[in-house]
Design an enzyme around this catalytic site. Structure first.
Site, PDB file in Angstrom:
ATOM      1  N   HIS A 164      -7.160  -4.442  -0.853  1.00 24.48           N
ATOM      2  CA  HIS A 164      -6.523  -5.739  -1.099  1.00 24.48           C
ATOM      3  C   HIS A 164      -7.165  -6.444  -2.286  1.00 24.48           C
ATOM      4  CE1 HIS A 164      -6.191  -4.929   3.278  1.00 24.48           C
ATOM      5  NE2 HIS A 164      -4.934  -5.283   3.069  1.00 24.48           N
ATOM      6  N   HIS A 177       0.818  -1.212   0.000  1.00 31.02           N
ATOM      7  CA  HIS A 177       0.000   0.000   0.000  1.00 31.02           C
ATOM      8  C   HIS A 177       0.856   1.268   0.000  1.00 31.02           C
ATOM      9  CE1 HIS A 177      -3.226  -2.737   0.771  1.00 31.02           C
ATOM     10  NE2 HIS A 177      -2.797  -3.040   1.975  1.00 31.02           N
TER      11      HIS A 177
END
Length: 329
Positions: A215, A56
């Protein structure tokens, strides 16, 4: 799979080594266990620690530095860091004023940070971020997911801690900010986890995933590709319906790329969001555009609105010096 990579099992270690070398003036990398910490700490302040699965970036390590985090704990790609990472980070950066954990609402993150908090000898508290309005529960969470709004929480609470606020004040302010932040994203393609070697999900060339998680979790619906104005309309309608900002609210707008979207497209999306908000009488006071909470190489973006009060505006504008955000110094 085409990536800059040597060996899959060395991916995180080599990435972190490069990150630490590139920003050696700001951060230090601890290897056993792994965490990133500020190179120059502020004595006597509440220590802010966050973390989560890698993939991320720049969240969270990219926000370690003056005015934001004191340490970040990166797990393997899309995998929560372990309690021993959090414990070691807390011990390294606690200067006697206590530790505040900022945690995205994912089951693994929440469980491991709770374990670390229970074992932590220093006074501590937790702020749980759950800004994603797309779905109430997902395969990774009970309750709403924590996504790009986490960066806003880290910036605002980081400023308050830097100014000398105590642990109770930082915790209360963090909880206040969380209630005034809402996000939602859209994906055009999946990201590819290096260890898997293939996209996390499949999607048609003319399809988009509305409300995708960071995700690659499913969102609200799979739809046909639409113009940017229509996508902004759907995302902002959901966000405003949830956040319910006052008509005279001062808004911070974050347009966040998910890893595979050019900056030119993110600015185009902001143009659509800007027009949508102005047509409805909202006032945009601050803007941030860029890929700040990504999902590896996923093409897509998220929109975040934060309803700023005077204290929050002051904290957003205050000085920050991190690998990713730098202003006011």
């Amino acid at each position: 799979m085409k990536k800059f990579i040597n060996r899959v099992d060395h991916f995180l270690a080599e990435s972190l080594a490069g990150f630490a070398a590139a920003h050696a003036d700001l951060v230090e990398l601890n290897l056993e266990p792994v965490f990133v910490r500020r190179k120059t700490a502020t004595p006597g302040k509440v220590a802010l620690i966050s973390g989560g699965g890698s993939g991320h970036e720049p969240l969270h390590s990219g926000f370690v530095g003056y005015g934001m985090l004191d340490a970040a704990c990166p797990g393997q790609v899309f995998t929560s860091p372990t309690p021993d990472q959090m414990m070691a980070a807390a011990q390294a950066v606690d200067s006697g004023a206590g530790v505040l954990f900022i945690v995205k609402n994912y089951s693994g993150d929440l469980m491991n940070f709770e374990m670390a908090a229970e074992m932590c000898e220093a006074p501590n508290a937790t702020v749980l971020v759950n800004d994603d309005v797309a779905v109430e529960n997902s395969s990774y969470t009970t309750g709403r997911r924590g996504v790009a709004g986490t960066m806003i929480v880290e910036k605002l609470v980081g400023s308050m801690a830097e100014s000398g606020a105590n642990l109770e004040q930082c915790k209360a302010f963090g909880d206040h900010v969380v209630k005034r932040v809402a996000s939602m994203g859209v994906a055009f393609s999946s990201g590819t986890v290096p260890a898997a070697g293939k996209p996390t999900f499949t999607i048609g060339e003319d399809e988009i995933e509305i409300g995708v998680g960071i995700h690659g979790e499913p969102g609200r619906r799979r739809a046909r590709i639409a113009p940017a104005d229509a996508i902004a309309d759907e995302l902002l309608t959901a966000i405003v319906d949830d956040l319910k900002p006052a008509a005279d609210a001062a808004l911070l707008v974050l347009v966040n790329g998910l890893g595979g979207t050019p900056l030119s497209e993110l600015y185009l999306l902001f143009n659509s969001a800007h027009a949508w908000l102005r047509q409805r009488g909202f006032t945009i006071r601050r803007v941030q555009v860029g890929s700040l909470t990504t999902s590896l190489d996923m093409a897509g973006a998220s929109l975040t609105l934060c309803s700023l009060d005077a204290e929050m505006m002051k904290r957003w504008d205050s000085a920050v010096q991190t690998p990713t955000l730098r202003w006011g110094r």
